[in-house]
Design a protein around this motif. Structure first.
Motif, PDB file in Angstrom:
ATOM      1  N   LEU A 190       0.729  -1.360   0.092  1.00 41.61           N
ATOM      2  CA  LEU A 190      -0.079  -0.059   0.119  1.00 41.61           C
ATOM      3  C   LEU A 190       0.726   1.495  -0.050  1.00 41.61           C
ATOM      4  CD1 LEU A 190      -2.933  -0.827   2.478  1.00 41.61           C
ATOM      5  CD2 LEU A 190      -3.104  -0.557   0.182  1.00 41.61           C
ATOM      6  N   PHE A 191       1.922   1.231   0.741  1.00 41.20           N
ATOM      7  CA  PHE A 191       2.928   2.280   0.876  1.00 41.20           C
ATOM      8  C   PHE A 191       3.502   2.592  -0.797  1.00 41.20           C
ATOM      9  CE2 PHE A 191       7.553   3.257   0.839  1.00 41.20           C
ATOM     10  CZ  PHE A 191       7.167   4.817   1.321  1.00 41.20           C
ATOM     11  N   LYS A 192       3.737   1.363  -1.531  1.00 42.31           N
ATOM     12  CA  LYS A 192       4.393   1.678  -2.767  1.00 42.31           C
ATOM     13  C   LYS A 192       3.154   2.151  -3.546  1.00 42.31           C
ATOM     14  CE  LYS A 192       8.266   0.545  -3.657  1.00 42.31           C
ATOM     15  NZ  LYS A 192       9.344   1.298  -3.695  1.00 42.31           N
ATOM     16  N   MET A 193       2.180   1.326  -3.648  1.00 42.88           N
ATOM     17  CA  MET A 193       1.276   1.945  -4.551  1.00 42.88           C
ATOM     18  C   MET A 193       0.714   3.538  -4.292  1.00 42.88           C
ATOM     19  SD  MET A 193      -2.922   1.324  -4.058  1.00 42.88           S
ATOM     20  CE  MET A 193      -2.750   2.836  -2.634  1.00 42.88           C
ATOM     21  N   SER A 194       0.602   3.759  -2.901  1.00 46.34           N
ATOM     22  CA  SER A 194       0.159   5.090  -2.748  1.00 46.34           C
ATOM     23  C   SER A 194       1.253   6.059  -3.270  1.00 46.34           C
ATOM     24  CB  SER A 194      -0.170   5.488  -1.470  1.00 46.34           C
ATOM     25  OG  SER A 194       1.195   4.844  -0.520  1.00 46.34           O
ATOM     26  N   LYS A 195       2.729   5.741  -3.269  1.00 52.24           N
ATOM     27  CA  LYS A 195       3.600   6.526  -3.612  1.00 52.24           C
ATOM     28  C   LYS A 195       3.581   6.808  -5.223  1.00 52.24           C
ATOM     29  CE  LYS A 195       8.860   7.058  -2.759  1.00 52.24           C
ATOM     30  NZ  LYS A 195       9.872   6.270  -2.414  1.00 52.24           N
ATOM     31  N   GLU A 196       3.235   5.521  -5.778  1.00 54.50           N
ATOM     32  CA  GLU A 196       3.138   5.483  -7.274  1.00 54.50           C
ATOM     33  C   GLU A 196       2.132   6.612  -7.546  1.00 54.50           C
ATOM     34  OE1 GLU A 196       4.449   4.695 -11.000  1.00 54.50           O
ATOM     35  OE2 GLU A 196       5.392   4.000  -9.221  1.00 54.50           O
ATOM     36  N   PHE A 197       0.808   6.387  -6.998  1.00 52.80           N
ATOM     37  CA  PHE A 197      -0.201   7.213  -7.417  1.00 52.80           C
ATOM     38  C   PHE A 197      -0.251   8.505  -7.103  1.00 52.80           C
ATOM     39  CE2 PHE A 197      -3.302   3.304  -7.280  1.00 52.80           C
ATOM     40  CZ  PHE A 197      -3.550   3.628  -8.916  1.00 52.80           C
TER      41      PHE A 197
END
Length: 427
Positions: A100-107
């Motif tokens: 979720l951390f990596k996903m939110s960073k990308e978004f």
């Protein structure tokens, strides 16, 4: 977030989960109906593992509702490393938080880049509504903490609930959606769809992300999703030697055959329902949980798949047949992504009161109903209904805040009519 701080938080989250798992409260936590449902209960998974080891089809009765792929994986774990099974759940939950951390960073980086391109079209004096560079650092950190240290997700993991796997699958699917990597996104979404049915609605944001070029892309993505679902079904059939698992998993979710109380709305209505009305209301409730909001929201939010994803996660968590606190924890982790919309959210205190009061009185009302005999189902359902109402307030407040922010970015925060400042009301 620096790697050392990230690692320290992961260690803290894992330690909290392990300490509670090792405590005398673990059995009480796993027995709470707010956390364990017929769909995700660890006791039922253990029953399924036992039946599978003794070469009995776990899906012949109506006890086991876990997918064959997860069931045989846990059967292997219980046979070879039984003492490490709790750590498997902990590691998967920590992995979900990290993804979720990596996903939110990308978004957030994508949103920041999009804002930079469109900034010239924004109205004056809207700077406070813009994403700042530090948001690309802070928001992923808040998302990470909002899941990792959320009491709901901690209790969900301590109960060894299989919702841990659901959160991992969905987080992985959304991460690969952010990275625009189609096949892993489709694979994880298919796994979760075959487990709990309702994630099928997330094909809408997936189509919006991967099908931007032409109608052929939409057909390709939809066809890939369907083929992947069939492929996993066939693999499950090859493992079990029969198709009974479909009725035991997807059939159980759709037909809501077990009316054990939970934090949702299905159980009470169908407990009180006359049998000859059951089919009508079953279809109505399932439409409400899936496609009723899907089409209008997709048209409204087609330019922002992330907001569409956030709203759909929230609605499916509220209206599914067997919701639990682990589902709530997952969508609450998405709220920091919309930090710049918080200014327009008007019901924060009301929602907080709904959550706090209902979650405090649920155990008390359950005790009065089941043990003291001085209450009945109406009392407990009243608390769950209020809890669902609070969640609906939260979702609608977030959606309205998003629409208000988009309006203000385009037209400004102050609108004048005939030289007088007008009040913007969203109805």
């Amino acid at each position: 977030m620096k790697n050392k701080k990230l690692l320290a938080l992961l260690v803290l989250g894992g330690t909290m989960r392990y300490i509670l798992m090792s405590s005398k409260y673990s059995s009480a936590i796993s027995g709470r109906v707010e956390i364990s449902t017929p769909l995700n209960s660890h006791k039922r998974v253990q029953e399924g593992v036992h039946l599978y080891k003794n070469q009995i089809d776990p899906y012949l009765g109506d006890m086991v509702h876990e997918t064959p792929l997860i069931l045989i994986s846990l059967a292997w774990a219980y046979s070879t490393i039984p003492q490490l099974v709790p750590w498997i759940y902990i590691m998967i939950d920590l992995a979900a938080a990290f993804i979720l951390f990596k996903m939110s960073k990308e978004f957030i980086h994508q949103m920041f880049s999009k804002q930079s391109k469109e900034k010239g079209e924004y109205a004056d004096e809207t700077d406070e509504l813009h994403l700042k560079y530090h948001d690309t650092i802070d928001i992923p950190k808040f998302v990470f903490i909002a899941y990792l240290l959320n009491p709901f997700s901690i209790l969900n993991c301590v109960a060894l609930s299989s919702t841990v796997f659901s959160n991992f699958f969905l987080a992985s699917s959304f991460y690969f959606m952010a990275k625009q990597n189609l096949w892993p996104c489709i694979a994880f979404l298919s796994l979760e769809t075959l487990r709990s049915l309702y994630p099928v609605v997330f094909i809408a944001p997936v189509l919006l992300v991967f099908g931007k070029s032409c109608k052929k892309d939409y057909a390709r993505v939809a066809g890939s999703f369907i083929l992947t679902c069939f492929a996993f079904c066939y693999i499950s059939y090859s493992i079990m030697g029969s198709w009974t698992f479909i009725n035991g998993t997807l059939g159980f979710v759709f037909f809501c055959r077990e009316l054990q109380p939970n934090i949702g709305l299905f159980w009470y209505f169908f407990m009180e329902m006359f049998d000859h009305f059951r089919t009508l209301f079953l279809i109505t409730f399932q439409i409400n949980a899936t496609i009723l909001y899907l089409i209008p929201l997709t048209f409204k939010l087609h330019k922002d798949p992330l907001m569409l994803t956030t709203i759909l996660i929230s609605l499916t968590s509220i209206f599914r047949s067997y919701p639990c606190l682990g589902d709530i924890a997952f969508y609450l982790a998405f709220l920091p992504l919309w930090r710049r919309c918080w200014k327009f959210m008007a019901h924060n205190f009301v929602v907080f009161c709904f959550f706090l009061i209902t979650l405090l009185i649920m155990p008390a009302l359950w005790h009065l109903w089941m043990y003291a005999g001085s209450a009945n189902a109406n009392f407990y359902f009243g608390a769950t209904l209020a809890f669902s109402t609070g969640q609906i307030f939260l979702v609608t407040d977030l959606l309205f805040a998003y629409v208000k922010r988009e309006f203000c970015l385009k037209y400004g925060q102050k609108v004048f009519i005939d030289g007088k400042e007008a009040k913007i009301i969203l109805e």
